[in-house]
Design an enzyme around this catalytic site. Sequence first.
Site, short mmCIF file in Angstrom:
data_model
loop_
_atom_site.label_atom_id
_atom_site.label_comp_id
_atom_site.label_asym_id
_atom_site.label_seq_id
_atom_site.Cartn_x
_atom_site.Cartn_y
_atom_site.Cartn_z
N LYS A 240 -8.13 16.58 -24.63
CA LYS A 240 -8.66 16.61 -23.42
C LYS A 240 -8.55 18.14 -22.81
O LYS A 240 -7.54 18.74 -22.82
CB LYS A 240 -8.17 15.68 -22.26
CG LYS A 240 -8.81 15.91 -21.11
CD LYS A 240 -8.24 15.04 -20.14
CE LYS A 240 -8.93 14.94 -18.71
NZ LYS A 240 -8.56 13.98 -17.73
N ARG A 250 -14.88 14.96 -10.11
CA ARG A 250 -13.91 15.39 -9.32
C ARG A 250 -14.39 15.17 -7.83
O ARG A 250 -13.68 14.70 -6.90
CB ARG A 250 -13.19 16.67 -9.49
CG ARG A 250 -12.24 16.66 -10.84
CD ARG A 250 -11.63 18.16 -10.98
NE ARG A 250 -11.02 18.14 -12.43
CZ ARG A 250 -10.55 19.16 -12.95
NH1 ARG A 250 -10.66 20.38 -12.13
NH2 ARG A 250 -10.04 19.28 -14.07
N LYS A 262 -5.56 22.55 -14.16
CA LYS A 262 -4.82 21.66 -15.15
C LYS A 262 -4.74 22.48 -16.29
O LYS A 262 -4.53 21.99 -17.43
CB LYS A 262 -5.80 20.54 -15.18
CG LYS A 262 -6.14 19.73 -13.91
CD LYS A 262 -6.67 18.51 -14.07
CE LYS A 262 -6.92 17.54 -12.69
NZ LYS A 262 -7.35 16.34 -12.72
N GLU A 278 -2.34 17.59 -31.78
CA GLU A 278 -2.32 16.56 -30.77
C GLU A 278 -2.68 15.19 -31.66
O GLU A 278 -2.16 14.23 -31.22
CB GLU A 278 -3.13 16.57 -29.86
CG GLU A 278 -2.77 17.89 -28.69
CD GLU A 278 -1.61 17.32 -27.74
OE1 GLU A 278 -1.18 16.29 -27.85
OE2 GLU A 278 -1.38 18.09 -26.90
N LYS A 293 -12.56 14.99 -25.30
CA LYS A 293 -13.56 15.12 -24.10
C LYS A 293 -13.38 16.65 -23.46
O LYS A 293 -12.16 17.01 -23.74
CB LYS A 293 -12.67 14.28 -23.22
CG LYS A 293 -13.00 14.44 -21.72
CD LYS A 293 -12.24 13.54 -20.97
CE LYS A 293 -12.54 13.60 -19.43
NZ LYS A 293 -11.70 12.75 -18.69
N SER A 319 -18.96 14.03 -16.73
CA SER A 319 -20.01 14.32 -15.50
C SER A 319 -20.81 15.44 -15.63
O SER A 319 -22.06 15.49 -15.33
CB SER A 319 -19.21 14.18 -14.50
OG SER A 319 -18.03 15.09 -14.48
N TYR A 358 -22.03 8.09 -19.15
CA TYR A 358 -22.68 7.29 -17.90
C TYR A 358 -24.26 6.97 -18.08
O TYR A 358 -25.10 6.48 -17.13
CB TYR A 358 -22.88 8.64 -16.70
CG TYR A 358 -21.28 8.90 -16.50
CD1 TYR A 358 -20.66 8.11 -15.44
CD2 TYR A 358 -20.72 10.06 -17.05
CE1 TYR A 358 -19.07 8.59 -15.35
CE2 TYR A 358 -19.47 10.69 -16.71
CZ TYR A 358 -18.64 9.81 -15.76
OH TYR A 358 -17.43 10.03 -15.68
#
Length: 370
Positions: A240, A250, A262, A278, A293, A319, A358
């Site tokens: 991510k 957000r 982040k 990872e 992502k 998004s 979405y």
Amino acid sequence: MVVNAWGAGCCVDPAERKGKNAHAINAIFTGHRPRATHHTHPPMHRPRRNRQSLAIRSMVRETTLAPADFILPMFLHEDAVDTPIDAMPGVTRWSLDSLVREAGNAHALGIPAVVLFPKIEEALKSPQAAEAYQAGGLVPRAIRALKAAHPALCVITDVALDPYNSDGHDGIVRRDARGGLSILNDETVDVLCQQAVCHARAGADIVAPSDMMDGRVAAIRDALDAEDFTGVLIMSYTAKYASAFYGPFRGALDSAPREGDKKTYQMDPANSREALRETLLDEAEGADMLLVKPAGPYLDVIARVRAATMLPVAAYQVSGEYLMLKSAAASGWLDERAIVLESLVAIKRAGASMILTYFASQAAGWLRDD
Ligand code: PBG
């Protein structure tokens, strides 16, 4: 000797080279093959033969899309009214009742799973994010309502603290003496374990840790198993990225970090080898599915993760990707159906077998009408 293939060395009969049959030599480059000498020519490769009709294209197609590939991310809140999300035209934050109805509609279109993202009331947020594991919380109530209404629908939950955390970070924040911010890894993992178990108790089929803390997959697996939830899957957000494409999300949940960014836990967009590190860790820790992502700008990462693991790979068309495609379609310059389906098939071609998008319901509708 004549070798009948391009690039294999001698393609042309030496006699022809001497000009004995100049027409035949010329034919090699034009694609016309004189019958008498055709065995001496390399074949003209015509990949277009495999594209010449709808029927043939459908037979040689390497990647297909189906509603079963999609997972629908759904926003929910405590209010009784549904709220359209400004930055995501066509996406709504649902009341509990509407969530259950809309998830049922998606399921009826052939979409096997939904993933839940709650907007938590400001008064319930705290530095320790204790609301994340309350049995009576919004997400556990939603899981129970969904499973009661649609037992065959797979319910996935997001495991991370940002909607519950007054600091807006995925983990617990500590401020050092100099006022600097750090995100506490191991303290956060303890809370994530409680959150995952809370979701499992309510009936979640899959928990999806999206927080990027180290060691959380193994810890969550242990916590679930200790409560006999050995059948609950972990879909780990393996790679991510600290992406600007999360902006509209957000906004939708009012979950942006209050301070800082982040980048100390989400990955640097410049890295892909790190995604493989990872991958190996999540696999060793017991993840059942891995997730990359965002999706569209990270197709190379999806392909590398796909090649590095035997686990199923998911990708999240986030998004900002949704917003870009929607705005381009709204401008009238691009065809919505065509660009959306192309963006999705590209994600699948790169190696994702599940796509969080979405567009799930819209795309499933288009595929059904085909
Ligand atoms: C947070 C979370 C985010 C998204 C999914 N889970 C945002 C973030 O990490 O800041 C983004 C999804 C999207 O943009 O569609 N745990």
